[in-house]
Design a protein around this motif. Sequence first.
Motif, PDB file in Angstrom:
ATOM      1  N   GLY A 206       0.803  -1.233   0.000  1.00 16.82           N
ATOM      2  CA  GLY A 206       0.000   0.000   0.000  1.00 16.82           C
ATOM      3  C   GLY A 206       0.824   1.266   0.000  1.00 16.82           C
ATOM      4  O   GLY A 206       0.294   2.373   0.088  1.00 16.82           O
ATOM      5  N   VAL A 207       2.154   1.109  -0.115  1.00 13.67           N
ATOM      6  CA  VAL A 207       3.032   2.289  -0.128  1.00 13.67           C
ATOM      7  C   VAL A 207       3.199   2.757  -1.579  1.00 13.67           C
ATOM      8  O   VAL A 207       3.326   1.932  -2.487  1.00 13.67           O
ATOM      9  N   THR A 208       3.143   4.064  -1.807  1.00 16.00           N
ATOM     10  CA  THR A 208       3.489   4.565  -3.142  1.00 16.00           C
ATOM     11  C   THR A 208       4.857   5.236  -3.095  1.00 16.00           C
ATOM     12  O   THR A 208       5.227   5.847  -2.091  1.00 16.00           O
ATOM     13  N   ALA A 209       5.599   5.079  -4.195  1.00 14.91           N
ATOM     14  CA  ALA A 209       6.955   5.646  -4.283  1.00 14.91           C
ATOM     15  C   ALA A 209       7.084   6.333  -5.634  1.00 14.91           C
ATOM     16  O   ALA A 209       6.959   5.693  -6.680  1.00 14.91           O
ATOM     17  N   ASN A 210       7.282   7.628  -5.606  1.00 10.92           N
ATOM     18  CA  ASN A 210       7.388   8.401  -6.843  1.00 10.92           C
ATOM     19  C   ASN A 210       8.567   9.354  -6.781  1.00 10.92           C
ATOM     20  O   ASN A 210       9.184   9.546  -5.733  1.00 10.92           O
ATOM     21  N   VAL A 211       8.833   9.954  -7.933  1.00  9.31           N
ATOM     22  CA  VAL A 211       9.928  10.913  -8.054  1.00  9.31           C
ATOM     23  C   VAL A 211       9.356  12.222  -8.577  1.00  9.31           C
ATOM     24  O   VAL A 211       8.487  12.212  -9.449  1.00  9.31           O
ATOM     25  N   ILE A 212       9.831  13.328  -8.031  1.00  8.25           N
ATOM     26  CA  ILE A 212       9.571  14.626  -8.650  1.00  8.25           C
ATOM     27  C   ILE A 212      10.891  15.102  -9.252  1.00  8.25           C
ATOM     28  O   ILE A 212      11.927  15.119  -8.572  1.00  8.25           O
ATOM     29  N   ALA A 213      10.839  15.458 -10.521  1.00  6.21           N
ATOM     30  CA  ALA A 213      12.053  15.951 -11.198  1.00  6.21           C
ATOM     31  C   ALA A 213      11.856  17.427 -11.522  1.00  6.21           C
ATOM     32  O   ALA A 213      11.188  17.774 -12.492  1.00  6.21           O
ATOM     33  N   PRO A 214      12.425  18.294 -10.690  1.00  3.74           N
ATOM     34  CA  PRO A 214      12.290  19.719 -10.969  1.00  3.74           C
ATOM     35  C   PRO A 214      13.211  20.128 -12.121  1.00  3.74           C
ATOM     36  O   PRO A 214      14.286  19.560 -12.288  1.00  3.74           O
ATOM     37  N   GLY A 215      12.779  21.107 -12.874  1.00  4.99           N
ATOM     38  CA  GLY A 215      13.667  21.727 -13.859  1.00  4.99           C
ATOM     39  C   GLY A 215      14.404  22.879 -13.202  1.00  4.99           C
ATOM     40  O   GLY A 215      14.780  22.801 -12.027  1.00  4.99           O
ATOM     41  N   ALA A 216      14.614  23.942 -13.953  1.00  4.50           N
ATOM     42  CA  ALA A 216      15.302  25.124 -13.411  1.00  4.50           C
ATOM     43  C   ALA A 216      14.351  25.824 -12.443  1.00  4.50           C
ATOM     44  O   ALA A 216      13.298  26.331 -12.842  1.00  4.50           O
ATOM     45  N   ILE A 217      14.716  25.818 -11.174  1.00  4.52           N
ATOM     46  CA  ILE A 217      13.840  26.431 -10.160  1.00  4.52           C
ATOM     47  C   ILE A 217      14.528  27.683  -9.621  1.00  4.52           C
ATOM     48  O   ILE A 217      15.689  27.636  -9.186  1.00  4.52           O
ATOM     49  N   GLU A 218      13.785  28.765  -9.663  1.00  4.77           N
ATOM     50  CA  GLU A 218      14.261  30.082  -9.216  1.00  4.77           C
ATOM     51  C   GLU A 218      14.748  30.015  -7.760  1.00  4.77           C
ATOM     52  O   GLU A 218      14.081  29.426  -6.906  1.00  4.77           O
ATOM     53  N   GLY A 219      15.886  30.596  -7.508  1.00  3.07           N
ATOM     54  CA  GLY A 219      16.316  30.774  -6.107  1.00  3.07           C
ATOM     55  C   GLY A 219      17.018  29.594  -5.481  1.00  3.07           C
ATOM     56  O   GLY A 219      17.331  29.624  -4.293  1.00  3.07           O
ATOM     57  N   THR A 220      17.250  28.515  -6.241  1.00  3.52           N
ATOM     58  CA  THR A 220      17.944  27.371  -5.630  1.00  3.52           C
ATOM     59  C   THR A 220      19.454  27.552  -5.770  1.00  3.52           C
ATOM     60  O   THR A 220      19.927  28.157  -6.728  1.00  3.52           O
TER      61      THR A 220
END
Length: 284
Positions: A206-220
Amino acid sequence: MSVPKSEYLSSVWAPGIFANRVVFVTGGAGTICSAQTRAMVHLGADACIIGRNPEKTEKAAKDIAKVRSGARVIGIGNVDVRNFDNLKAAAERCVKELGAIDFVIAGAAGNFIAPISGLSPNAFKTVIDIDTIGTFNTVKATIPYLIESAARNPNPNPNGLTGGRIISVSATFHYTGMPLQAHVSAAKAAVDSLMASVSLEYGPYGVTANVIAPGAIEGTEGMERLASSAVDKQKMTKAVPSGRWGSRRDIADATVYLFSDAGNYVNGTTLVVDGAGWRRQGGN
Ligand code: HXC
């Protein structure tokens, strides 16, 4: 420091959707992960943020707690994600103090700009250790609690309550390869692959595992280093089909979606949040 809500969350989400839930965040004092945590806390969650620097981590926890009256946010410093025992102890403390771990954001990362000729074997290994081994250690230290959370909140849950979810914060460089980022590209490719395996092994619990892949993010920190001049920035902005760099809010909204009831059948995937930037990053 008070951060206006519109900087870390859009207005579409229902209040309290994460009430009585706890999110455990590595790298939680960083630009992107602190916005993800703020959004979760704003919507009812309590949070435990983990970092290497104790002052920075504790200060970030105090700031994040201000977004909602009664929020419990603890900062655990002196934790290096490269050290499994550190992480295990942090997860145990989180459960002892906040009662559970329902969501995990594996966001701790290391980055610097260097050509392959300027990377020592130890420099390359350091980023692999922080990003890839650090993500593995985070999964391993928290998965027993995520399984328990998923058991308490079967997916889908008729009450719309969720739990037992993990997101890793990755990147898009490895889709094309990226000069000066060979170390990060390799590390994040491994993170994506690891998360696919996590979804297969723990989906049945019942666990979900995903990835978020940010692009160019302001201020990082990473983008400040990559686009070190106004000309670089203009060139990189022009290359993004959506015509702008992303914001911390773009990543926080994606996080809320994946952790909310709306994301309950999304498992084993990568949500790319980059204005289609990666499609042109190879010079297309
Ligand atoms: C070449 C470098 C280097 C540089 C360090 N090294 N900086 N090599 N160019 N600019 C080498 C060192 O010489 C050493 O190799 C090895 O890397 C380890 O360095 P240490 O300083 O001992 O490591 P450590 O103290 O563990 O620090 C890790 C770090 C540091 C990654 C180097 O920058 C850090 O702690 N970063 C955390 C914060 C951070 O980077 N946040 C940004 C994340 S953004 P030798 O051979 O000399 O021993 C992000 C998004 C990526 O990740 C995608 C979007 C852009």
